[in-house]
Motif scaffolding. Structure first.
Motif, short mmCIF file in Angstrom:
data_model
loop_
_atom_site.label_atom_id
_atom_site.label_comp_id
_atom_site.label_asym_id
_atom_site.label_seq_id
_atom_site.Cartn_x
_atom_site.Cartn_y
_atom_site.Cartn_z
N ILE A 6 0.82 -1.21 0.00
CA ILE A 6 0.00 0.00 0.00
C ILE A 6 0.86 1.27 0.00
O ILE A 6 0.64 2.15 -0.84
CB ILE A 6 -1.00 -0.03 1.17
N PRO A 7 1.85 1.41 0.89
CA PRO A 7 2.68 2.63 0.83
C PRO A 7 3.47 2.72 -0.47
O PRO A 7 3.65 3.82 -1.01
CB PRO A 7 3.62 2.50 2.02
N LEU A 8 3.92 1.59 -0.99
CA LEU A 8 4.65 1.62 -2.26
C LEU A 8 3.74 2.07 -3.40
O LEU A 8 4.17 2.82 -4.28
CB LEU A 8 5.25 0.25 -2.56
N ALA A 9 2.51 1.61 -3.41
CA ALA A 9 1.56 2.03 -4.44
C ALA A 9 1.25 3.53 -4.32
O ALA A 9 1.15 4.23 -5.33
CB ALA A 9 0.29 1.21 -4.34
N ALA A 10 1.14 4.02 -3.09
CA ALA A 10 0.89 5.44 -2.88
C ALA A 10 2.07 6.28 -3.38
O ALA A 10 1.88 7.32 -4.02
CB ALA A 10 0.62 5.72 -1.41
N LEU A 11 3.29 5.84 -3.09
CA LEU A 11 4.46 6.57 -3.56
C LEU A 11 4.56 6.56 -5.08
O LEU A 11 4.93 7.56 -5.70
CB LEU A 11 5.73 5.97 -2.95
N ALA A 12 4.21 5.45 -5.69
CA ALA A 12 4.24 5.37 -7.15
C ALA A 12 3.22 6.32 -7.76
O ALA A 12 3.50 7.00 -8.75
CB ALA A 12 3.97 3.93 -7.60
N ALA A 13 2.03 6.39 -7.17
CA ALA A 13 1.00 7.30 -7.68
C ALA A 13 1.43 8.75 -7.52
O ALA A 13 1.23 9.57 -8.43
CB ALA A 13 -0.32 7.05 -6.95
N LEU A 14 2.03 9.08 -6.39
CA LEU A 14 2.49 10.45 -6.18
C LEU A 14 3.60 10.82 -7.15
O LEU A 14 3.65 11.95 -7.64
CB LEU A 14 2.97 10.63 -4.74
N SER A 15 4.48 9.89 -7.46
CA SER A 15 5.57 10.20 -8.38
C SER A 15 5.04 10.43 -9.79
O SER A 15 5.55 11.27 -10.51
CB SER A 15 6.63 9.12 -8.36
N VAL A 16 3.99 9.70 -10.18
CA VAL A 16 3.40 9.90 -11.50
C VAL A 16 2.77 11.28 -11.58
O VAL A 16 2.98 12.02 -12.55
CB VAL A 16 2.36 8.79 -11.81
N TYR A 17 2.02 11.65 -10.57
CA TYR A 17 1.39 12.97 -10.58
C TYR A 17 2.42 14.08 -10.47
O TYR A 17 2.26 15.14 -11.07
CB TYR A 17 0.34 13.08 -9.47
N GLY A 18 3.46 13.84 -9.72
CA GLY A 18 4.53 14.83 -9.61
C GLY A 18 5.24 15.03 -10.93
O GLY A 18 5.58 16.16 -11.31
N ALA A 19 5.46 13.97 -11.67
CA ALA A 19 6.10 14.08 -12.99
C ALA A 19 5.20 14.82 -13.96
O ALA A 19 5.67 15.64 -14.75
CB ALA A 19 6.43 12.68 -13.51
N ARG A 20 3.91 14.56 -13.91
CA ARG A 20 2.98 15.29 -14.79
C ARG A 20 2.97 16.77 -14.46
O ARG A 20 2.97 17.62 -15.36
CB ARG A 20 1.57 14.73 -14.64
N TRP A 21 2.96 17.10 -13.17
CA TRP A 21 2.96 18.51 -12.75
C TRP A 21 4.26 19.19 -13.21
O TRP A 21 4.22 20.32 -13.72
CB TRP A 21 2.83 18.60 -11.24
N ALA A 22 5.40 18.52 -13.03
CA ALA A 22 6.68 19.10 -13.42
C ALA A 22 6.74 19.34 -14.93
O ALA A 22 7.22 20.38 -15.39
CB ALA A 22 7.82 18.20 -12.97
N ARG A 23 6.25 18.38 -15.71
CA ARG A 23 6.24 18.54 -17.17
C ARG A 23 5.34 19.69 -17.58
O ARG A 23 5.69 20.49 -18.46
CB ARG A 23 5.78 17.24 -17.83
N LYS A 24 4.18 19.84 -16.93
CA LYS A 24 3.26 20.92 -17.24
C LYS A 24 3.89 22.27 -16.90
O LYS A 24 3.80 23.22 -17.69
CB LYS A 24 1.96 20.72 -16.44
N GLU A 25 4.54 22.37 -15.75
CA GLU A 25 5.20 23.61 -15.35
C GLU A 25 6.36 23.94 -16.29
O GLU A 25 6.57 25.08 -16.66
CB GLU A 25 5.71 23.51 -13.92
N TRP A 26 7.10 22.92 -16.68
CA TRP A 26 8.23 23.12 -17.59
C TRP A 26 7.74 23.74 -18.90
O TRP A 26 8.31 24.69 -19.41
CB TRP A 26 8.88 21.76 -17.85
N ARG A 27 6.68 23.18 -19.45
CA ARG A 27 6.13 23.70 -20.71
C ARG A 27 5.56 25.10 -20.54
O ARG A 27 5.70 25.95 -21.42
CB ARG A 27 5.06 22.75 -21.24
N ARG A 28 4.90 25.37 -19.41
CA ARG A 28 4.33 26.69 -19.18
C ARG A 28 5.42 27.75 -19.09
O ARG A 28 5.32 28.81 -19.71
CB ARG A 28 3.51 26.69 -17.88
#
Length: 59
Positions: free
Chosen positions: A5-27
């Protein structure tokens, strides 16, 4: 709590964090491109080697 469960939560957070970083980078890059002056070809002269002296000179 199973360790999965904690590993799955960390994986989900890293995916959303990568999406946010990519969006900010492009902006941010879009904002920088909007204020960048257009590049002029004459701003960078072509250099040619002078056959007599061997020095590089603007052409």
């Amino acid at each position: 709590m199973p360790p999965l469960i904690p590993l799955a939560a960390l994986a989900a957070l890293s995916v959303y964090g990568a999406r946010w970083a990519r969006k900010e980078w492009r902006r941010i890059n879009a904002e920088l491109d909007a204020v960048r002056p257009p590049e002029d070809d004459r701003a960078h002269p072509v250099l040619r080697r002078d056959p007599a002296t061997g020095e590089w000179r603007p052409h």
